[in-house]
Scaffold this active site. Structure first.
Site, short mmCIF file in Angstrom:
data_model
loop_
_atom_site.label_atom_id
_atom_site.label_comp_id
_atom_site.label_asym_id
_atom_site.label_seq_id
_atom_site.Cartn_x
_atom_site.Cartn_y
_atom_site.Cartn_z
NE ARG A 135 -2.28 -1.86 3.38
CZ ARG A 135 -3.24 -1.69 4.40
NH1 ARG A 135 -4.46 -0.94 4.77
NH2 ARG A 135 -1.99 -2.02 5.73
CG ASN A 161 -4.42 -4.68 3.19
OD1 ASN A 161 -3.83 -4.21 1.15
ND2 ASN A 161 -3.57 -4.50 3.84
#
Length: 813
Positions: free
Chosen positions: A19, A37
Site C-alpha cells: 500500500r 486491503n
C-alpha cells in the site's frame, strides 16, 4: 477531463509494504484516490487526468508489476474503468477527492495470499545493533520487509487486530511510523519497540550458583543484551537452553561440547538423528562445510532454511562434537532468522569464537515442536533454562530443510515450513478452476487446497503418530475456515484404509462440507503428479514414465507399493513394473527393524544355516540366528502380520542390515538409507561402476509388467562381505545396480510405450547420489523430472492429489 478506475491486485500483496508503494506510485504519477486491503488483495481507486496521460492504464500496471516490494508477488492486476455517469458507490467520493490516501482494510471473502514469515532485513539489523537507535538490542524489531507473518496471523485481512500483536498497543512513536506512508514500518503489523512491544524473559530451571544476572520473573527490556550474555555464559558452561523462535522453541547447546550434546540426546530420546546447527555468519559456515553458490543463496534468503551441506574434512571434537551428526557426511546449518537469533549469535561469536550452536526442535523424539508458553513444564524436562517472550505463536512452524545437489549447483526441498509456508503455485496450463481440499497422507503431512487456479500447500505437520500432531492437523483444517474461508466442493484423500487423516477429513466433510464430493487417489500416482506439477507440465501432455521409490503406500491391488514403474498422466496411470513384493515380517515392525527386511530376502536364497556355512565372515547372518526366524517363517506362510510390499525403502533397510548398519533398529525414519548414502562419493562410484551387482528381472508377456528381483543381489553382497569388501564399496555397487536395473527396464518398456520424460519421486529420491546416478546413466533423448521446491517425500502428496482430481474433472466435462 478526469477518468476513474478501480484496480484489484491479486497475489501476495498484504503485509509487504504494497500500500505505501502504491501511495508513492500514485503521487509519482500525479493521481488522486486511495488504496486499501481487502480479502481479495489490494484495491486501488484512481482519479486520472486522462488528457495528460492517454496510456495511464499500461504505465501504471507495468509499474505495479515491475517495481513492487521485494516480498510481494503480483499474480494478477485487474483494471476496470468506471463510467463517470454510472451509479457507483465510490464514484462521488472519488470525484471530490484531492491527493492520495491509504484507507482502512475491509473484510470479505478471502482471495488474497497469506504471507510466509521473513528473515530480518539488513535495515532492521542495523537498528538492533546501533547503540544510538531506539531499537538497540530490541529482539522483536521488524518492518514491512521482514518479520513474522504466518506464525502470528489469526485471520485475514492481514491487520494487527487479527494477529497475536493485537494485545500490544503501539506507543506514540511507533504509531507515527505505522501511519506514515513514507516510513518502511508503515502498516507493519508487528511493529513495536522496547516501550510498547513484546518482552524477553529468562528463567532458570535447575539450581546454579551463577544466577546474579537473572531475576525470578525475568529481566526488564533494557537488560536484553545482559540477558543474551547470560544465555551465552550458560551455553559455554555446557547447559541446554530452550529458546523461543518464530515458529516454536529450539533446544540450544554448544556444538563443540560432547557432554552437552550427549545430555541433549538423552533428554530428547534421540540417539542418532542429526542435530541442526546455527552459525553467526557465512564465514563460520564455510569453516565447517562446503558451500556452493546455490547453497549460499539459500542460506542468505528471506526464508533462511536449514541447508544440508557436505562436511569440510574432519574437525577437532573440541570444535564440533561427533554427536552432532553421527555417521553422516553432511551438516544441517542455518543462519539467524530473527533479531533475537542475530543478537545471540553475535554474542556467542565473542564468547566462543568460530563455534556453532546446536539448534534443534524442542520436543521429545517423535513428538511435535513445543511452541506454546503453557508447555513450560515440558520444557523443564528438556532444558536447564528458557529464553522466551510474551508474543504468542499462533501456529507451530518447524524449520524448513533443503539439501544441495551432489553437483552443488542446485538445492532441493526436504521440508517446507517456516519461511516458505504457505507455499503457493499457479496451476499449469489446461487445469480447471476448482475449490478442492486434499488431506495428504499420514507421514510428513501437509494439507493442500486448490482455490480457483491456485494451489496452496500449508505448513509441515509431521507424522500422525501421536495426539499432539493429530491435534495440529485439526487446527490446520480450522485454518481453512478462519484464514482462507475455504468452502470445498471436492475433498480428496489417500486410498489407505487405515490413515488417520482419512478419518479426520471425513469428520471435517460432515461438519463443514457435506455436499462435497469425496475421491481417493492412489499414493504413488499422487507422487507422480506432484513432480509433473512442479515441473509445469501442462494438462493434456503425453504420458510419462514414473519411477516412484518410497517407503510404502497402499496399492490398487491391496498390497503395499513402494518401488514402482508407472506410466501415465495427471488423471490416470498403469503399473508397468515394480520391485518384487516381499512380506513385511511383523507388519509395521518391519518399517523400523531392518533385520526383518534382510531376512525376508535371505530366506528366498537358502536356509540360514547353509548361508552361514557358505559365508562365515558375514556378521549379519550370524546375528539373524539370534532372531525368531522360525516364528517369522510361520507368520509369512499363514499370511499373519506379514503383508506383501514392493517397498524401495525396505530394500535399502535390508542392504544396510546385511552390512551391519542399523541391523536391529532405526532410531528415525530413513536412517539406514542415509547411512548407505553417507558412505558414497563420486570417486568411489566411478571406481565401482563396472563392478555393480546384477539384479534379475522378469517380464510378463501378457501384461508387460516387469518384476525386479531384489533378492537376486543378496548372494553377490554376501560374497563381497565374506571377502572383506568395504561397506562403502557394497553401497556403491548396490546404488549403481539399482539405477542401472530401473533404467534398463525403462529402455525395454519404451519399445512398447512412448515417453519423453522420466519422473523421479518418492522419499528415496531424496538420496542425492541416487539422483546423480540417474543423471549420469539416463539416455540423452530422455528428460529427467525431479523435485526442487516440492519435497520428493510425502509432504507433496496433497498437491499430487489435487492435480489428479482436477484432471479428472476436465475429462468429465
Amino acid at each position: 477531463m478526469n477518468a476513474y478506475a478501480q484496480i484489484t491486485v491479486f497475489g501476495a500483496v498484504q503485509g509487504v509494504g504494497f500500500r505505501p508503494f502504491v501511495w508513492q506510485l500514485a503521487r509519482q504519477f500525479g493521481y488522486s484516490g486511495w488504496v486499501l486491503n481487502n480479502a481479495s488483495g489490494v484495491k486501488i481507486f484512481l482519479k486520472i487526468n486522462s488528457e495528460n496521460n492517454p496510456e495511464a492504464e499500461k504505465q501504471f500496471v507495468e509499474a505495479l508489476r515491475g517495481q513492487a516490494p521485494a516480498l510481494a508477488q503480483v499474480d494478477q492486476v485487474l483494471w476496470e474503468w468506471i463510467d463517470p455517469n454510472a451509479t457507483h458507490r465510490e464514484l462521488t467520493e472519488l470525484k471530490d477527492c484531492c491527493g492520495f490516501t491509504i484507507q482502512k482494510s475491509r473484510p470479505g471473502l478471502m482471495q488474497t495470499a497469506v504471507l510466509a514469515d521473513a528473515t530480518t532485513c539488513s535495515a532492521c539489523l542495523r537498528d538492533v545493533f546501533d547503540p544510538e537507535n531506539r531499537r538497540y538490542g530490541y529482539p522483536f524489531t521488524n518492518c514491512t520487509h521482514c518479520g513474522p507473518r504466518y506464525s502470528i496471523i489469526r485471520s485475514m485481512p492481514y491487520d494487527r487486530e487479527y494477529t497475536s500483536m493485537a494485545g500490544f498497543n503501539m506507543c506514540p512513536v511507533c504509531q507515527r511510523e505505522y501511519q506514515d506512508p513514507s516510513d518502511r514500518r508503515f502498516h507493519a503489523q508487528p511493529n513495536a519497540c522496547p516501550a510498547c512491544g513484546p518482552q524477553l524473559r529468562l528463567t532458570q530451571f535447575l539450581p546454579s550458583s551463577e544466577t546474579s544476572h537473572t531475576q525470578e520473573n525475568g529481566l526488564s527490556q533494557p537488560d536484553n543484551w545482559r540477558m543474551i550474555e547470560q544465555v551465552c555464559h550458560y551455553l559455554a558452561k555446557g547447559l541446554i537452553l530452550a529458546i523461543k523462535g518464530l515458529g516454536g522453541f529450539h533446544l540450544v547447546c554448544d556444538a563443540g561440547n560432547d557432554s552437552a550434546c550427549r545430555t541433549l540426546r538423552q533428554r530428547k530420546s534421540r540417539p542418532q538423528k542429526p542435530f541442526a546447527l546455527m552459525a553467526s555468519d557465512m564465514d563460520i559456515v564455510k569453516r565447517y562445510a562446503k558451500v556452493s553458490k546455490a547453497a549460499e543463496k539459500k542460506l542468505n534468503s528471506t526464508q533462511a532454511p536449514i541447508v544440508l551441506l557436505p562436511k569440510l574434512g574432519k574437525l577437532p571434537p573440541s570444535e564440533l562434537s561427533e554427536l552432532v551428526a553421527p555417521n553422516q557426511s553432511r551438516l544441517g546449518i542455518m543462519l539467524p532468522n530473527t533479531p533475537l537469533h542475530s543478537m545471540l549469535m553475535s554474542t556467542w561469536a565473542k564468547t566462543c569464537p568460530n563455534r556453532l550452536l546446536v539448534f534443534t526442535s524442542a520436543n521429545l523424539s517423535g513428538y511435535p515442536q513445543i511452541y506454546r508458553d503453557d508447555k513450560e513444564a515440558e520444557l523443564m524436562q528438556l532444558a536447564d533454562a528458557v529464553l522466551t517472550h510474551n508474543r504468542p505463536i499462533i501456529r507451530r512452524l518447524e524449520d524448513s530443510v533443503m539439501k544441495t545437489s551432489v553437483e552443488g549447483n542446485d538445492c532441493e526441498a526436504l521440508r517446507q515450513s517456516r519461511g516458505f509456508a504457505p507455499l503457493r503455485f499457479t496451476m499449469p496450463e489446461g487445469f480447471p478452476s476448482l475449490n478442492t481440499l486434499a488431506s495428504g497422507g499420514d507421514l510428513k503431512n501437509s494439507i493442500a487446497f486448490q482455490k480457483g487456479n491456485e494451489i496452496t500447500l500449508l505448513h509441515f505437520l509431521g507424522d500422525m503418530e501421536n495426539f499432539d500432531i493429530q491435534t495440529a492437523y485439526g487446527e490446520a483444517l480450522q485454518d481453512l475456515q478462519q484464514l482462507y474461508q475455504l468452502k470445498p466442493e471436492h475433498i480428496i484423500t489417500d486410498k489407505h484404509p487405515g490413515y488417520y487423516v482419512k478419518e479426520e477429513i471425513l469428520r471435517y466433510r460432515e461438519k463443514h462440507a457435506p455436499a462435497a464430493t469425496l475421491t481417493e487417489i492412489q499414493h504413488h500416482h499422487a507422487h507422480l503428479n506432484a513432480c509433473l506439477f512442479e515441473n509445469a507440465i501442462p494438462l493434456g501432455s503425453p504420458p510419462v514414465l514414473g519411477i516412484i521409490l518410497d517407503g510404502l503406500g497402499f496399492g490398487e491391488d491391496g498390497t503395499f507399493w513402494g518401488g514402482e514403474i508407472l506410466y501415465g498422466t495427471y488423471d490416470h496411470f498403469i503399473r508397468l513394473g515394480n520391485l518384487a513384493p516381499r512380506p513385511l515380517l511383523g507388519g509395521d515392525k518391519a518399517n523400523k527393524e531392518p533385520w526383518r527386511n534382510l531376512y525376508a530376502l535371505v530366506r528366498t536364497q537358502d536356509s540360514l544355516e547353509n548361508l552361514i556355512q557358505r559365508y562365515p565372515q558375514v556378521k549379519s547372518l550370524r546375528q539373524l540366528q539370534t532372531k525368531p526366524t522360525d516364528l517369522l517363517d510361520s507368520m509369512s506362510k499363514s499370511g499373519l502380520n506379514s503383508p506383501l510390499s514392493s517397498s524401495a525403502g525396505r530394500l535399502f533397510d535390508a542392504v544396510a542390515a546385511v552390512c551391519d548398519l542399523c541391523f536391529d533398529s532405526m532410531s528415525y525414519e530413513g536412517e539406514a538409507a542415509m547411512r548407505l548414502e553417507g558412505l558414497l562419493n563420486e570417486e568411489l562410484l566411478l571406481k565401482e561402476w563396472e563392478n555393480a551387482y546384477f539384479m534379475q528381472t522378469e517380464t510378463n508377456p501378457q501384461s508387460n509388467r516387469q518384476l525386479l528381483d531384489t533378492a537376486s543381489i543378496i548372494p553377490q553382497i554376501l560374497k563381497d562381505l565374506n571377502n572383506h569388501l568395504s561397506v562403502g564399496q557394497v553401497s556403491a555397487r548396490f546404488h549403481i545396480c539399482l539405477v542401472k536395473t530401473l533404467l534398463k527396464s525403462a529402455e525395454q518398456l519404451r519399445e512398447k510405450f512412448s515417453f519423453q520424460y522420466i519422473v523421479l519421486s518418492g522419499g528415496v529420491c531424496q538420496n542425492g547420489w541416487l539422483i546423480w546416478l540417474f543423471r549420469q546413466m539416463a539416455p540423452p533423448e530422455i528428460t529427467l523430472l525431479t523435485h526442487r521446491k516440492l519435497p520428493a517425500n510425502d509432504q507433496s502428496i496433497a498437491v499430487g492429489q489435487l492435480c489428479a482430481l482436477a484432471a479428472r474433472r476436465v475429462n468429465l466435462c
